[in-house]
Design a protein around this motif. Structure first.
Motif, PDB file in Angstrom:
ATOM      1  N   ASP A   1      15.950  54.107  38.417  1.00 29.83           N
ATOM      2  CA  ASP A   1      15.116  55.274  38.673  1.00 29.83           C
ATOM      3  C   ASP A   1      13.914  55.149  37.740  1.00 29.83           C
ATOM      4  O   ASP A   1      14.059  55.208  36.514  1.00 29.83           O
ATOM      5  CB  ASP A   1      15.913  56.551  38.367  1.00 29.83           C
ATOM      6  CG  ASP A   1      15.090  57.818  38.538  1.00 29.83           C
ATOM      7  OD1 ASP A   1      13.918  57.843  38.119  1.00 29.83           O
ATOM      8  OD2 ASP A   1      15.631  58.801  39.072  1.00 29.83           O
ATOM      9  N   VAL A   2      12.733  54.931  38.301  1.00 33.79           N
ATOM     10  CA  VAL A   2      11.576  54.586  37.475  1.00 33.79           C
ATOM     11  C   VAL A   2      11.107  55.768  36.632  1.00 33.79           C
ATOM     12  O   VAL A   2      10.828  55.627  35.440  1.00 33.79           O
ATOM     13  CB  VAL A   2      10.423  54.069  38.361  1.00 33.79           C
ATOM     14  CG1 VAL A   2       9.211  53.722  37.498  1.00 33.79           C
ATOM     15  CG2 VAL A   2      10.873  52.850  39.145  1.00 33.79           C
ATOM     16  N   ALA A   3      11.031  56.966  37.223  1.00 38.90           N
ATOM     17  CA  ALA A   3      10.505  58.136  36.494  1.00 38.90           C
ATOM     18  C   ALA A   3      11.337  58.422  35.248  1.00 38.90           C
ATOM     19  O   ALA A   3      10.796  58.801  34.202  1.00 38.90           O
ATOM     20  CB  ALA A   3      10.478  59.351  37.410  1.00 38.90           C
ATOM     21  N   ARG A   4      12.643  58.221  35.350  1.00 38.79           N
ATOM     22  CA  ARG A   4      13.520  58.483  34.195  1.00 38.79           C
ATOM     23  C   ARG A   4      13.834  57.219  33.399  1.00 38.79           C
ATOM     24  O   ARG A   4      14.573  57.285  32.419  1.00 38.79           O
ATOM     25  CB  ARG A   4      14.833  59.110  34.684  1.00 38.79           C
ATOM     26  CG  ARG A   4      14.654  60.481  35.322  1.00 38.79           C
ATOM     27  CD  ARG A   4      15.984  61.143  35.621  1.00 38.79           C
ATOM     28  NE  ARG A   4      16.716  60.444  36.675  1.00 38.79           N
ATOM     29  CZ  ARG A   4      18.041  60.513  36.836  1.00 38.79           C
ATOM     30  NH1 ARG A   4      18.781  61.204  35.994  1.00 38.79           N
ATOM     31  NH2 ARG A   4      18.632  59.855  37.820  1.00 38.79           N
ATOM     32  N   ALA A   5      13.265  56.080  33.831  1.00 38.94           N
ATOM     33  CA  ALA A   5      13.532  54.788  33.179  1.00 38.94           C
ATOM     34  C   ALA A   5      15.035  54.585  33.006  1.00 38.94           C
ATOM     35  O   ALA A   5      15.520  54.166  31.963  1.00 38.94           O
ATOM     36  CB  ALA A   5      12.815  54.699  31.834  1.00 38.94           C
ATOM     37  N   LYS A   6      15.782  54.886  34.072  1.00 43.31           N
ATOM     38  CA  LYS A   6      17.240  54.924  33.988  1.00 43.31           C
ATOM     39  C   LYS A   6      17.873  53.924  34.958  1.00 43.31           C
ATOM     40  O   LYS A   6      17.517  53.877  36.140  1.00 43.31           O
ATOM     41  CB  LYS A   6      17.703  56.350  34.333  1.00 43.31           C
ATOM     42  CG  LYS A   6      19.210  56.587  34.193  1.00 43.31           C
ATOM     43  CD  LYS A   6      19.510  58.063  34.492  1.00 43.31           C
ATOM     44  CE  LYS A   6      20.935  58.446  34.184  1.00 43.31           C
ATOM     45  NZ  LYS A   6      21.951  57.741  34.922  1.00 43.31           N
ATOM     46  N   PHE A   7      18.809  53.152  34.459  1.00 42.96           N
ATOM     47  CA  PHE A   7      19.606  52.273  35.327  1.00 42.96           C
ATOM     48  C   PHE A   7      20.518  53.129  36.189  1.00 42.96           C
ATOM     49  O   PHE A   7      21.190  54.034  35.699  1.00 42.96           O
ATOM     50  CB  PHE A   7      20.438  51.305  34.472  1.00 42.96           C
ATOM     51  CG  PHE A   7      21.472  50.555  35.262  1.00 42.96           C
ATOM     52  CD1 PHE A   7      21.118  49.476  36.063  1.00 42.96           C
ATOM     53  CD2 PHE A   7      22.811  50.949  35.232  1.00 42.96           C
ATOM     54  CE1 PHE A   7      22.073  48.788  36.808  1.00 42.96           C
ATOM     55  CE2 PHE A   7      23.776  50.268  35.966  1.00 42.96           C
ATOM     56  CZ  PHE A   7      23.395  49.183  36.757  1.00 42.96           C
ATOM     57  N   LEU A   8      20.564  52.844  37.498  1.00 39.99           N
ATOM     58  CA  LEU A   8      21.403  53.617  38.408  1.00 39.99           C
ATOM     59  C   LEU A   8      22.691  52.876  38.760  1.00 39.99           C
ATOM     60  O   LEU A   8      23.779  53.383  38.529  1.00 39.99           O
ATOM     61  CB  LEU A   8      20.627  53.955  39.690  1.00 39.99           C
ATOM     62  CG  LEU A   8      19.420  54.870  39.506  1.00 39.99           C
ATOM     63  CD1 LEU A   8      18.688  55.059  40.824  1.00 39.99           C
ATOM     64  CD2 LEU A   8      19.852  56.229  38.937  1.00 39.99           C
TER      65      LEU A   8
END
Length: 320
Positions: free
Chosen positions: A186-193
């Motif tokens: 998830d790019v906006a949250r810089a989070k691995f999904l």
């Protein structure tokens, strides 16, 4: 749907051609094909004629990836010299030079808005995201190590990142690794999904559908092309037909087909409704490292596909 060969340029570069993409048309000029080669040059070609427009130098080792900004005014080239060169297309002036450690630059892509450049980070097992307004590093997205016993150096090396792709809405970023896993962020949250599984060999190329944000296509050394529902984390199709590594994949602008290039020296066109190869092109005499559909727009009526190869040539096809 079908491909028809239009033109081939033999000895387009002095060495293997490993990268190709289209620079979108602007108000002042039609779209251009940009190619990168192990001869350390980047070349720009006129869209329908494949006449050489100009040659860019500036890298001191082979060029492994090229990317075009959606505006059509800026492009980027990445080299084994571990630099990414950002340049103005029409003036060929260098805007920025982005540095990464050795072998940390592989495939790269601008996001659909043109605000970010994502670079597959090789042995760092990460994707680096650069802000295109400042050309400063905005984020590093690290691929999580598999759970379980402490990973060895051997398993770490398998997370070597080769490929990267943005979803059409810019919300998701996918990257393919040497071990065959695909990681989604998830790019906006810089989070691995999550990971997408199904390949067991390097994933060298990825592309999202231009019409369906959930749909991702992958090309792997296992000779398969996969279709994933990224949000559902499911493999919805596995297409086989190549007899060796699939090195590149691109989706047609209408979303109805994908094209692939392989080390079996062929380019194949796949009908996504039938999930089968409907055509095999044999223009090249060596591995096909890149396939790229021309984006629509600026009065462009007919579809075009380009392919590049270790045989130093470029081929152009009509897609209809």
């Amino acid at each position: 749907m079908k491909l028809a060969g239009l033109k081939s340029v033999e000895n387009a570069h002095e060495e293997s051609v490993w990268a190709a993409t289209w620079i979108p048309a602007t108000d002042n000029r039609p779209s251009l094909l940009v190619t990168g080669s192990l001869d350390e040059t980047v070349k720009l070609w006129k869209s329908d004629e494949l006449d050489l427009d100009r040659t860019n130098t500036g890298h001191c080792l082979g060029v492994v990836s090229v990317a075009a900004h959606p505006s059509g005014y800026i492009a980027a080239s990445a080299s084994l010299d571990s630099f990414v060169r950002i340049f103005e297309v029409d003036s060929n002036s260098t805007i920025a030079t982005l540095e990464a450690p050795p072998s940390e630059v592989w495939q790269m892509r601008f996001n659909p808005e043109g605000t970010m450049l994502a670079v597959a980070g090789g042995g760092s097992a990460s994707i680096k995201i650069w802000d295109t307004s400042t050309w400063k590093l905005a984020a590093t997205l690290s691929i999580p190590r598999p759970e379980g016993p402490k990973p060895t150096d051997k398993t770490a090396s398998k997370k070597f990142v080769l490929s990267v792709a943005w979803s059409v809405d810019g919300r998701r970023l996918a990257c393919g690794s040497m071990d065959g896993t695909i990681s989604v962020f998830d790019v906006a949250r810089a989070k691995f999904l999550h990971h997408l599984e199904g390949h067991f060999m390097p994933v060298r190329s990825l592309v999202y559908s231009p019409v369906e944000p959930r749909l991702l296509f992958s090309a792997s050394d296992d000779a398969h092309v996969h279709m994933y529902d990224v949000e559902g984390k499911t493999l919805i199709g596995a297409m086989s037909g190549h007899s060796s590594w699939v090195l590149s994949v691109d989706a047609s602008p209408d979303g109805a087909a994908v094209a692939t290039g392989s080390s079996d020296r062929t380019v194949r066109l796949w009908d996504l409704n039938m999930r089968t190869a409907v055509q095999t092109m044999t223009n090249h005499s060596d591995q096909v490292w890149g396939v790229a559909f021309r984006p629509p727009g600026a009065g462009v009526r007919s579809g075009r596909l380009a392919s590049v190869s270790d045989d130093k040539s470029i081929s152009l096809y009509d897609y209809s």
